[in-house]
Design an enzyme around this catalytic site. Structure first.
Site, PDB file in Angstrom:
ATOM      1  N   ASP A 195     -13.681  -4.457  -0.717  1.00 18.87           N
ATOM      2  CA  ASP A 195     -13.309  -3.945   0.613  1.00 18.87           C
ATOM      3  C   ASP A 195     -14.503  -4.084   1.547  1.00 18.87           C
ATOM      4  O   ASP A 195     -15.224  -3.112   1.797  1.00 18.87           O
ATOM      5  CB  ASP A 195     -12.869  -2.475   0.493  1.00 18.87           C
ATOM      6  CG  ASP A 195     -11.597  -2.339  -0.337  1.00 18.87           C
ATOM      7  OD1 ASP A 195     -10.542  -2.821   0.109  1.00 18.87           O
ATOM      8  OD2 ASP A 195     -11.664  -1.785  -1.444  1.00 18.87           O
ATOM      9  N   ASP A 238       0.879  -1.170   0.000  1.00 24.91           N
ATOM     10  CA  ASP A 238       0.000   0.000   0.000  1.00 24.91           C
ATOM     11  C   ASP A 238       0.911   1.214   0.000  1.00 24.91           C
ATOM     12  O   ASP A 238       1.748   1.358   0.906  1.00 24.91           O
ATOM     13  CB  ASP A 238      -0.854   0.032   1.277  1.00 24.91           C
ATOM     14  CG  ASP A 238      -1.898  -1.070   1.295  1.00 24.91           C
ATOM     15  OD1 ASP A 238      -2.073  -1.745   0.273  1.00 24.91           O
ATOM     16  OD2 ASP A 238      -2.539  -1.250   2.348  1.00 24.91           O
TER      17      ASP A 238
END
Ligand code: 1PR
Length: 454
Positions: free
Chosen positions: A331, A212
């Site tokens: 998500d 990330d």
């Protein structure tokens, strides 16, 4: 008991000699009722397609074979008649397997002699055999079949399928009964083996590292919050690649929330370090965005928020770049026993149930599901296995299990729950495990993984 189909022209004696050597009980018959009581059937292989088909039609054995659900071994002509049509005698065959039987061109026919079978898919029929064995072939015709059913191929002028499996039907173009020890092993595998109907899958389970990236650094948090800097994306990419990672996921997690363009410069530098697939996500909102990251060196793009906001985006992207290029990032967070799909880096509940969202993106052609979990991200508690199972239940699209890995066992559980690939972030960034350790662990637990070439 093994039933041997006697259709008038098979080389039954050679076959029974081989079965006698294996001390196998058999019944030779041309009576479909008798043969119907057998545990397994063998259709031995000599003669011509036309006369073999005529014979089994007259005896009613054709109908028995068409509805046969137990193990079946077709040898040479016994394999060819399983297909739709044979150029030999211009014969319509049983049509159980899609494909045609064709005559060799531009090479001496028949092929008479010993030739190799290159094993293309693992199968119980090859137990205790390698692909360095020779088998005895006598054939002027070969089958042309879908790759999915081909277990082994042989070269004679062209490469042709020499061993096929379709459900309970196994076919061999060569004569195992005349192929010395290797042929006897094939017969043994058929008569004594479990004859698992399924063609086995040789593809490896992938181990993936995820970076990330925020403001140029790799970060890691818990539940998408409390992000801390853990390293430099280019250096980490090289480290993971050297360690044998199968794929790398690069998520520009600031792009959507800060309305910025995806970090093309860093992606380009990262991709230079890699000779494995790179997926890039974060801020992908348009066809141009996809082109830009692909041009920067990505092989796939992962789309999150934009797939929720613009319902036609996935379809447009698939039409332009193909399913294999389009990953959708899920998500989910569990609220009152239901998973909901979040967007904007886990900040906004879309109100869409995550499983409905998965269904809709698959219908639009998404080629892979990156299955995160807001509840498990960075927790070390393991993947949300119920979530993986639920997604597996509704889709045949590859699943990358993500979020929550803290122990080696967690990777295994992800695969056992139906994931095709297992992703970790924190455990790799903190050096808790190397990629190699994960692969070794999976391999020791009978999961096929790609071994490090170095
Ligand atoms: O919405 O198209 O811009 O895509 C944004 C992408 O960035 C989405 O894929 C979303 O999952 C990801 N993302 C956004 N914010 C965060 C964050 O952490 N604040 N990353 C974030 C979270 C999860 C994985 C993580 C695994 C494994 N994504 O990236 O690597 O949970 O972690 P673990 O092994 O340490 O548990 P868009």
């Amino acid at each position: 008991m093994i039933g041997i189909i006697d259709y008038g022209s098979g080389n039954i004696k050679s076959l029974t000699n081989a079965l006698d050597r294996l001390k196998t009980k058999y019944l030779i018959s041309n009576n479909p009722t008798e043969l119907g009581r057998m545990d397994k059937l063998i259709f031995p292989g000599l003669g011509r397609a036309g006369s073999a088909m005529e014979n089994i039609r007259n005896s009613g054995i054709d109908r028995l074979i068409k509805k046969w659900k137990k193990p079946f071994l077709g040898i040479c002509i016994g394999m060819q008649i399983l297909f739709e049509y044979s150029e030999e005698d211009s014969t319509d065959c049983l049509g159980i397997i899609k494909g045609k039987v064709k005559k060799y061109k531009n090479i001496n026919t028949p092929q008479i002699g010993w030739n190799k079978v290159n094993i293309t898919q693992k199968d119980s029929i090859f137990d205790n055999l390698s692909d360095s064995n020779y088998f005895y072939f006598v054939n002027s015709y070969y089958v042309e079949a879908d790759l999915k059913i081909v277990l082994g191929a042989t070269s004679y002028g062209i490469s042709f399928p020499s061993v096929v499996r379709y459900e309970n039907f196994v076919g061999v173009q060569f004569h195992p009964e005349k192929s010395s020890d290797a042929g006897l092993q094939i017969l043994k595998n058929f008569v004594e083996g479990d004859n698992s109907y399924k063609v086995k899958d040789n593809s490896t389970k992938r181990v993936i590292a995820c970076m990330d990236v925020l403001n140029g650094s790799v970060v890691k948090g818990v539940g998408y919050k409390n992000l801390a800097i853990v390293g430099d994306p280019v250096k980490l990419a090289k480290k993971y690649s050297d360690d044998g990672v199968d794929e790398l996921v690069f998520l520009d997690i600031g792009a959507t929330i800060n309305s910025q363009r995806t970090l093309l410069g860093i992606i380009e530098q990262v991709s230079k370090e890699l000779n494995i697939p790179l997926s890039v996500g974060g801020g992908i909102r348009s066809i141009d965005d996809i082109s830009n990251v692909l041009n920067a060196g990505a092989d796939k793009v992962s789309i999150g928020s934009a797939a929720i906001e613009n319902t036609s985006f996935i379809k447009e992207a698939v039409n332009k770049f193909g399913s294999q290029c389009i990953v959708v990032s899920i998500d989910p967070k569990k609220i009152d026993g239901e998973w909901y799909q979040f967007s904007q880096g886990g900040k906004v509940n879309s109100g869409i149930k995550a499983l409905d969202f998965v269904k809709s993106v698959i219908e639009k052609g998404a080629g892979e599901i990156l299955l995160n979990s807001l509840d498990r991200d960075g927790s070390g508690l393991g993947y949300d296995l119920d979530l993986i199972k639920a997604v597996r239940n509704i889709s045949r699209v590859p699943i990358i299990a993500s979020s929550g890995v803290g122990k080696l066992e967690h990777f295994l559980e992800g695969i056992q729950s139906g994931a095709d690939a297992v992703l970790g972030a924190g455990v790799f960034h903190s050096n808790k495990f190397s990629i190699q350790e994960v692969k070794e662990f999976l391999s020791n637990n009978n999961i096929l993984v790609r071994k490090n070439e170095k």
